[in-house]
Design an enzyme around this catalytic site. Structure first.
Site, mmCIF file in Angstrom:
data_model
loop_
_atom_site.group_PDB
_atom_site.id
_atom_site.type_symbol
_atom_site.label_atom_id
_atom_site.label_comp_id
_atom_site.label_asym_id
_atom_site.label_seq_id
_atom_site.Cartn_x
_atom_site.Cartn_y
_atom_site.Cartn_z
ATOM 1 C CE1 TYR A 64 -3.981 -2.047 0.064
ATOM 2 C CE2 TYR A 64 -2.579 -3.444 1.686
ATOM 3 C CZ TYR A 64 -3.572 -3.276 1.150
ATOM 4 O OH TYR A 64 -4.706 -4.179 0.889
ATOM 5 C CG ASN B 256 -10.533 -2.195 -8.406
ATOM 6 O OD1 ASN B 256 -11.018 -1.644 -9.345
ATOM 7 N ND2 ASN B 256 -9.713 -3.504 -8.233
ATOM 8 C CB CYS C 177 -7.422 -4.278 -5.960
ATOM 9 S SG CYS C 177 -8.723 -5.316 -6.367
ATOM 10 C CG HIS C 178 -5.195 -9.682 -7.883
ATOM 11 N ND1 HIS C 178 -5.775 -9.180 -8.777
ATOM 12 C CD2 HIS C 178 -4.310 -10.443 -8.311
ATOM 13 C CE1 HIS C 178 -5.420 -9.545 -10.041
ATOM 14 N NE2 HIS C 178 -4.296 -10.149 -9.768
ATOM 15 C CD GLU D 155 -1.598 -11.768 -11.738
ATOM 16 O OE1 GLU D 155 -0.413 -11.113 -11.413
ATOM 17 O OE2 GLU D 155 -2.833 -11.317 -11.672
#
Length: 193
Positions: free
Chosen positions: A120, A143, A151-152, A178
């Site tokens: 953050y 979001n 946002c993940h 990912e």
């Protein structure tokens, strides 16, 4: 990223929707004539949040229309993403409904690359708001287009999973898709800045 809606509109807004089964979950896509406005989690049960809808489109008309999303390209991109393929969503038309600050944060999120993470604090610094870490966290949590506006990919300063509206299990699954497996699962549903 196209950010077109900053205030309440008086005329009726046509909102298209379609639900896809991706990653063993239902995801509902929502779009205006200008672009994608929201992606809903399965637990939203195919509905838009009433307060959000009343703020940005109090007069609206909903229409189920799979073709809108296929033509936009989002259907194929999401199917490819959930199949484990690296995907860029940068060319999708977005019509983000939120405050100017929220839109700054969401634009910042799109800069976090596939397979990468940011804290953050790093996101706050990236958008030029280094003292607004908590506000950045709150905007991240609002979001409207998860996965596409990633946002993940935002984690706590301690390197663990933190607050995700879709749940920490889903956040961990998206990161693993990912190739991000080094993020600790010891996080909690509340934000750790």
């Amino acid at each position: 990223m196209k950010n077109n809606r900053n205030s309440v509109t008086a005329k009726p807004v046509k909102i298209y929707h379609h639900t896809l089964r991706l990653g063993n979950r239902g995801w509902t896509l929502w779009a205006s004539d200008k672009g994608l406005i929201r992606v809903s989690y399965e637990q939203d049960q195919g509905r838009l949040p009433a307060g959000w809808l009343n703020m940005y489109a109090p007069s609206n008309e909903l229409e189920e229309n799979a073709e809108v999303f296929a033509d936009m390209g989002v259907t194929n991109l999401l199917e490819s993403y959930f199949a484990g393929n690296p995907v860029s969503f940068s060319g999708l038309p977005l019509d983000l409904w939120g405050t100017a600050f929220q839109q700054e944060v969401w634009t910042g999120l799109t800069q976090i690359p596939y397979g990468g993470v940011a804290t953050y604090k790093e996101l706050a610094v990236q958008i030029g708001r280094p003292l607004a870490v908590r506000a950045v966290g709150a905007a991240n949590g609002q979001n409207p287009i998860p996965v596409i506006v990633p946002c993940h990919r935002v984690i706590g300063a301690n390197g663990t999973l933190t607050g995700y509206r879709g749940g920490l299990k889903l956040k961990q699954e998206l990161l693993a898709l990912e190739g991000i497996t080094h993020v600790g699962a010891a996080g909690h549903e509340r934000f750790a800045f």
